[in-house]
Scaffold this active site. Sequence first.
Site, PDB file in Angstrom:
ATOM      1  N   CYS A 210     -20.026 -12.956  27.931  1.00  0.00           N
ATOM      2  CA  CYS A 210     -20.049 -12.537  29.335  1.00  0.00           C
ATOM      3  C   CYS A 210     -18.629 -12.406  29.888  1.00  0.00           C
ATOM      4  O   CYS A 210     -18.389 -11.635  30.807  1.00  0.00           O
ATOM      5  CB  CYS A 210     -20.878 -13.492  30.180  1.00  0.00           C
ATOM      6  SG  CYS A 210     -20.420 -15.208  29.992  1.00  0.00           S
ATOM      7  N   HIS A 504     -20.735 -19.472  33.093  1.00  0.00           N
ATOM      8  CA  HIS A 504     -21.215 -18.114  32.890  1.00  0.00           C
ATOM      9  C   HIS A 504     -20.460 -17.185  33.830  1.00  0.00           C
ATOM     10  O   HIS A 504     -20.187 -17.530  34.970  1.00  0.00           O
ATOM     11  CB  HIS A 504     -22.725 -18.068  33.172  1.00  0.00           C
ATOM     12  CG  HIS A 504     -23.312 -16.712  32.985  1.00  0.00           C
ATOM     13  ND1 HIS A 504     -23.195 -16.015  31.810  1.00  0.00           N
ATOM     14  CD2 HIS A 504     -24.028 -15.923  33.834  1.00  0.00           C
ATOM     15  CE1 HIS A 504     -23.814 -14.845  31.945  1.00  0.00           C
ATOM     16  NE2 HIS A 504     -24.321 -14.772  33.169  1.00  0.00           N
TER      17      HIS A 504
END
Lengths: 550, 102
Positions: A210, A504
Amino acid sequence: MIKSYLTGNSDNKSTDERQDDLEDKGFKAICDDREDLKYGSAGCSHVEAFKATKHGLKNFTLIFSNFVVAISVEAKKRKSQAMICFNCGPQKYPTRLHACLECIYFGCYQHKHIHEHAKTTKHNLAIDITWGYVYCYPCRDYVYDSELERIGKRKKWKANKLMGTAFAQYYTWEPTLHELEILKQNSQRRRISDNSYIGLRGLINLGNTCFMNCIVQALTHTPLLRDYFLSDKHICQFRDDPSMCLVCEMSRLFQEFYSGKSTPHIPFKLLHLVWTHARHLAGYEQQDAHEFFIATLDVLHRHCKGSNGPSNSNPHHCTCIIDQIFTGNLQSDVVCQYCKGVSTTIDPFWDISLDLGPSLHMRQQLAASSTTQTYCDESEPKSLLDCLERFTRPEHLGSSAKIKCSTCQINQESTKQLSMKKLPIVASFHLKRFEHSNRFHKKISTFISFPQYLDMSPFMASRRGCKPTIDPPSPSYANGSQLNENKYCLFAVVNHSGTIETGHYTAYVRQHKDQWFKCDDHIITRASVQDVLDSEGYLLFYHKEFLEYE
Amino acid sequence: MDLKDKIDPMIDEVRHQAMRKLEENGKKDELKRMLRNRLNENQFDEKVAELCKNYMKDKNIETLTVDEILRNVTPEAHRIVPDSVKRELLTAIKGLITGDQQ
Ligand SMILES: [Zn+2]
Ligand SMILES: [Zn+2]
Ligand SMILES: [Zn+2]
Ligand SMILES: [Zn+2]
Ligand SMILES: [Zn+2]
Ligand SMILES: [Zn+2]
C-alpha cells in the site's frame, strides 16, 4: 505618417529579405511540415484578386508586422497612436478596430465604420488589428487564406522572439502530417465529462505494498505529470531493453489509468522495476511511503537523463519532467553572530520534511524549568502553516555547533534561516510523523490541519528579510499577479493509519478540479473535501494554481 | 439611462488613454499573454469551441458568418470567464496604470 512608412520601407528591402530568410529557417523548425499541407487554400475570389495585385501581399505583411504584432518599439508607439477609428475620432476607444488592406484607413467594426468604408471605396478587404484576421466585405465574413495565415504566423513568431524568452509564446498544438494520418486512422474520440470516472483505478495490494499504491495514486493525479505522459513525450534512453525503463513503465501505467477500464490494476511490473533500481526498497515488508516517493522520483529522474537537452554537465540543473515539476530551491542564510556577515547557499529540493512535536528549543526550556508549572515561549505546531513558519524561522545553532565564518576566518556562533528561493510546480510536504531514535520508534498522531488553498508568499526568500539576493527583479505584470505565482491548491493527500509496526496507507486524490476520491488499494470511494481536510495527513501534495508557460 | 449617457464618454476617454499607454509600453501584450494562459488553464478555448459547435450544428455552413456565431455565442462566452481571472486581470491593469510596481 503611415503612408511614409509603407512606402519608405522598400529601400532596405534587400536586408529585410535576407533577415526574413534567416527567420524562415527558425520558423520552419517549429512549424514542422505544415508548409506541405494543402488546405483549401484561398478564402475567396476577392482575396485571390487582392494577392494577385502588385502591392497586395506587401501591404498585408507591412500592416501585419507594424500594427497587428507591432514588432519594434517604434512600431508599438506608432500602433498606440494609430488605434483610432477615423470616423469615431480620437476621443473614443475603438472596439474591434480594422485596417483597410488597400488604403490608409482605420475603422471600427462595432459601429460598422469599416463596412461603410468598404462600401463607398470598393476596398474589399480589411484586417482586424487585434487578431490579424482578414474580413471580406462582399463575402460579409472573415476569410481564411493559408498564405496570409502563414505570413501572419511568421510575423508573430518573430515578434515573440524579439520580446525575449521571459514570456515565450505558448503554442497551441497543431497536428503534423504524421499525426493527422494517425487521427484519420483512429476516428473514435473520447471526450471526458465532468462526472466521468476515467483516470480512477484501484491498485491490487501485492502484500504490504500500500505504500507504493498510495504514491502511484498521487503521481497519476498530478496534473502536469499526467499531461506529460498522456502526450507521449518520453524518449527512451534504454535502447537495448526498454522494459528496464521506469519512465516507460509510468507511461504504461498512465495508459492503464486512463484506459477507461474499471478492474483494479496489478502494478507488479512497477514494483519490480523500483526494486531493481532502488535496491534498499526491495522486499515484501512494509516500507515508508515517503521514502518510496523520493526513490521513485530519483529513478524516474535518472531514467529521463539525456532526453531533455544539454544539462547533463550540471547535475544541479536538470530539465527532466520530474525536475520541471517537483524541484524547488531552498535558500539557507547563515548569519555570523559576531560580524553579522551572511553566507547564503541554495539547494534544490523535491519535497519539504517538516518537524512535528516540540522543537529542540522547547525541549531545552522544558528541561531547564524544574517546577511543574512549565513555561515555554513557543508552542507545538498545530497546522501546516505553523510547521512552515517553524521551518523558516531563524534558528540559533548554539555554542556547540560553531560554523567557520568567511569574514572572521574562525568558527563562530551563528544563526541559520531557511526560505524558499524558487517554488516548485508541485509542492510536496512530508509531515514527520515517524520518530526514529536508537532507543525508540514512535508515531506522532497529532492532528495537523492543512488548507485546501495555500499561499507560500510568506516563506519566500524575498519576503523573509534575509539578505536580498542580487538577482534582477523578475519581470512582473503587476502586484496582484505576482502574488498569484505563490498560490497552491491541494490535490493529493497520503495518510497512514495504525501504529508504526502495523499500519496501512491510503490516499485521497482530486479529479476534475473539485471532486475527491479515497483510494484504499483496490477500493475507490467518493469523498468530500472535508473528509480530506479532516484526515491526519502524512504526505501533502499541492499544485500551483497558476502556471506561466515557459 | 440618462446617467449612463453622461458617464460613458468620460469612461471612454479614460479607457482610451489607458489602452494607449499599455499599448505603447508593450504591457498590453503581457496582459494579453497572461489572460491567454489563465483562460487556457480553465479550458476556456475548448468550452467556447464547444459553444460554437453546438450553435453551428443545425445551421447552413455555406451562409453562416462569423458575425452571426459571435452574436449568439458571446454572451455565454463572457459568462464562463471565471471571476478569479477577471479579478486578476483587473488588479494587473490597475497596477500597471497607476504605475506602482511593488
Ligand atoms: Zn480603403
Ligand atoms: Zn468607428
Ligand atoms: Zn470575398
Ligand atoms: Zn523509457
Ligand atoms: Zn531530472
Ligand atoms: Zn563573522
